[in-house]
Design a protein around this motif. Structure first.
Motif, PDB file in Angstrom:
ATOM      1  N   ARG A 285      23.872   2.483 -11.310  1.00  0.00           N
ATOM      2  CA  ARG A 285      22.552   2.454 -10.669  1.00  0.00           C
ATOM      3  C   ARG A 285      22.720   1.844  -9.288  1.00  0.00           C
ATOM      4  N   GLN A 286      22.025   2.398  -8.305  1.00  0.00           N
ATOM      5  CA  GLN A 286      22.104   1.880  -6.945  1.00  0.00           C
ATOM      6  C   GLN A 286      20.744   2.035  -6.276  1.00  0.00           C
ATOM      7  N   SER A 287      20.300   0.987  -5.628  1.00  0.00           N
ATOM      8  CA  SER A 287      19.082   1.066  -4.818  1.00  0.00           C
ATOM      9  C   SER A 287      19.470   1.509  -3.417  1.00  0.00           C
ATOM     10  N   ILE A 288      18.730   2.471  -2.890  1.00  0.00           N
ATOM     11  CA  ILE A 288      18.940   2.962  -1.534  1.00  0.00           C
ATOM     12  C   ILE A 288      17.588   2.957  -0.845  1.00  0.00           C
TER      13      ILE A 288
ATOM     14  N   CYS B 276      13.704  -5.736   1.536  1.00  0.00           N
ATOM     15  CA  CYS B 276      14.049  -4.872   2.676  1.00  0.00           C
ATOM     16  C   CYS B 276      13.125  -3.670   2.800  1.00  0.00           C
ATOM     17  N   GLY B 277      12.137  -3.550   1.940  1.00  0.00           N
ATOM     18  CA  GLY B 277      11.213  -2.417   1.983  1.00  0.00           C
ATOM     19  C   GLY B 277      11.205  -1.679   0.661  1.00  0.00           C
ATOM     20  N   ILE B 278      10.914  -0.389   0.728  1.00  0.00           N
ATOM     21  CA  ILE B 278      10.823   0.446  -0.468  1.00  0.00           C
ATOM     22  C   ILE B 278      12.172   1.107  -0.694  1.00  0.00           C
ATOM     23  N   ALA B 279      12.666   1.013  -1.928  1.00  0.00           N
ATOM     24  CA  ALA B 279      13.968   1.562  -2.274  1.00  0.00           C
ATOM     25  C   ALA B 279      13.840   2.577  -3.399  1.00  0.00           C
ATOM     26  N   ALA B 280      14.701   3.588  -3.355  1.00  0.00           N
ATOM     27  CA  ALA B 280      14.819   4.564  -4.441  1.00  0.00           C
ATOM     28  C   ALA B 280      15.882   4.050  -5.404  1.00  0.00           C
ATOM     29  N   ILE B 281      15.619   4.154  -6.690  1.00  0.00           N
ATOM     30  CA  ILE B 281      16.582   3.762  -7.712  1.00  0.00           C
ATOM     31  C   ILE B 281      17.357   5.022  -8.098  1.00  0.00           C
ATOM     32  N   CYS B 282      18.614   5.085  -7.674  1.00  0.00           N
ATOM     33  CA  CYS B 282      19.471   6.245  -7.904  1.00  0.00           C
ATOM     34  C   CYS B 282      20.407   5.964  -9.068  1.00  0.00           C
TER      35      CYS B 282
ATOM     36  N   LEU C 154      17.381   7.759   2.198  1.00  0.00           N
ATOM     37  CA  LEU C 154      17.740   8.658   1.101  1.00  0.00           C
ATOM     38  C   LEU C 154      17.750  10.109   1.573  1.00  0.00           C
ATOM     39  N   PRO C 155      18.884  10.815   1.411  1.00  0.00           N
ATOM     40  CA  PRO C 155      18.876  12.253   1.699  1.00  0.00           C
ATOM     41  C   PRO C 155      17.994  12.949   0.662  1.00  0.00           C
ATOM     42  N   LEU C 156      17.079  13.759   1.124  1.00  0.00           N
ATOM     43  CA  LEU C 156      16.167  14.436   0.207  1.00  0.00           C
ATOM     44  C   LEU C 156      16.655  15.844  -0.090  1.00  0.00           C
ATOM     45  N   PRO C 157      16.396  16.328  -1.302  1.00  0.00           N
ATOM     46  CA  PRO C 157      16.833  17.676  -1.649  1.00  0.00           C
ATOM     47  C   PRO C 157      15.945  18.716  -0.960  1.00  0.00           C
ATOM     48  N   ALA C 158      16.423  19.938  -0.935  1.00  0.00           N
ATOM     49  CA  ALA C 158      15.626  21.060  -0.441  1.00  0.00           C
ATOM     50  C   ALA C 158      15.417  22.005  -1.608  1.00  0.00           C
ATOM     51  N   PRO C 159      14.209  22.309  -1.957  1.00  0.00           N
ATOM     52  CA  PRO C 159      12.999  21.774  -1.339  1.00  0.00           C
ATOM     53  C   PRO C 159      12.765  20.331  -1.772  1.00  0.00           C
ATOM     54  N   PRO C 160      12.077  19.569  -0.931  1.00  0.00           N
ATOM     55  CA  PRO C 160      11.814  18.173  -1.277  1.00  0.00           C
ATOM     56  C   PRO C 160      10.790  18.075  -2.412  1.00  0.00           C
ATOM     57  N   PRO C 161      10.789  16.958  -3.113  1.00  0.00           N
ATOM     58  CA  PRO C 161       9.858  16.791  -4.234  1.00  0.00           C
ATOM     59  C   PRO C 161       8.421  16.628  -3.746  1.00  0.00           C
TER      60      PRO C 161
ATOM     61  N   GLY D  28       0.822  -1.211   0.000  1.00  0.00           N
ATOM     62  CA  GLY D  28       0.000   0.000   0.000  1.00  0.00           C
ATOM     63  C   GLY D  28       0.854   1.259   0.000  1.00  0.00           C
ATOM     64  N   PHE D  29       1.902   1.285   0.820  1.00  0.00           N
ATOM     65  CA  PHE D  29       2.802   2.437   0.835  1.00  0.00           C
ATOM     66  C   PHE D  29       3.566   2.565  -0.479  1.00  0.00           C
ATOM     67  N   TYR D  30       4.022   1.437  -1.004  1.00  0.00           N
ATOM     68  CA  TYR D  30       4.721   1.466  -2.287  1.00  0.00           C
ATOM     69  C   TYR D  30       3.826   2.095  -3.352  1.00  0.00           C
ATOM     70  N   THR D  31       2.579   1.691  -3.393  1.00  0.00           N
ATOM     71  CA  THR D  31       1.635   2.210  -4.383  1.00  0.00           C
ATOM     72  C   THR D  31       1.435   3.709  -4.214  1.00  0.00           C
ATOM     73  N   MET D  32       1.253   4.175  -2.975  1.00  0.00           N
ATOM     74  CA  MET D  32       1.029   5.600  -2.741  1.00  0.00           C
ATOM     75  C   MET D  32       2.268   6.419  -3.100  1.00  0.00           C
ATOM     76  N   ILE D  33       3.447   5.914  -2.764  1.00  0.00           N
ATOM     77  CA  ILE D  33       4.673   6.637  -3.114  1.00  0.00           C
ATOM     78  C   ILE D  33       4.854   6.651  -4.626  1.00  0.00           C
ATOM     79  N   GLU D  34       4.656   5.505  -5.259  1.00  0.00           N
ATOM     80  CA  GLU D  34       4.820   5.420  -6.708  1.00  0.00           C
ATOM     81  C   GLU D  34       3.862   6.370  -7.435  1.00  0.00           C
ATOM     82  N   GLU D  35       2.645   6.476  -6.955  1.00  0.00           N
ATOM     83  CA  GLU D  35       1.641   7.321  -7.605  1.00  0.00           C
ATOM     84  C   GLU D  35       1.820   8.812  -7.307  1.00  0.00           C
TER      85      GLU D  35
END
Length: 117
Positions: free
Chosen positions: A86-89, A74-80, A94-101, A42-49
């Motif tokens: 390419r690296q999954s984190i 291991c959970g939800i990963a960002a593909i960097c 994941l450090p987020l940029p400012a302002p965040p997306p 459910g969280f993966y879907t909400m983040i993906e959308e």
């Protein structure tokens, strides 16, 4: 951080969500989910959308592009991505940029659910 913004600025922006706001998002993500695996999906879907992709951020002092997310053991990963690399984190690491997306609230809700933030 790009544009002179600090991690503290990002954390303040994330802190704007109250516990009640986070609880409401968690409930929306896990409604109709049975067990942790379905709740994670459910969280993966909400983040993906909702997470605006791609975006750039800094990982270990190097700018990377977050091109997607993935559901792993291991959970939800960002593909960097940087160049051909390419690296999954884990998205909660994941450090987020400012302002965040846009869509950051779903990462915050996932972290709240996971007891990480």
């Amino acid at each position: 951080m790009p544009g002179g913004k600090s991690t503290a600025t990002t954390l303040r922006a994330m802190a704007e969500l109250s516990k009640a706001d986070l609880d409401e998002l968690v409930e929306e993500a896990i409604v109709d989910a049975y067990g942790k695996d379905e709740q994670l999906t459910g969280f993966y879907t909400m983040i993906e959308e909702n997470l605006a992709l791609p975006f750039t951020t800094m990982v270990l002092g190097v700018e990377v592009t977050v091109e997607g997310i993935d559901l792993t053991d291991c959970g939800i990963a960002a593909i960097c991505v940087r160049g051909v690399h390419r690296q999954s984190i884990a998205i909660l690491d994941l450090p987020l940029p400012a302002p965040p997306p846009p869509g950051l609230e779903w990462i915050r809700a996932y972290g709240h659910w996971a007891g990480r933030r």
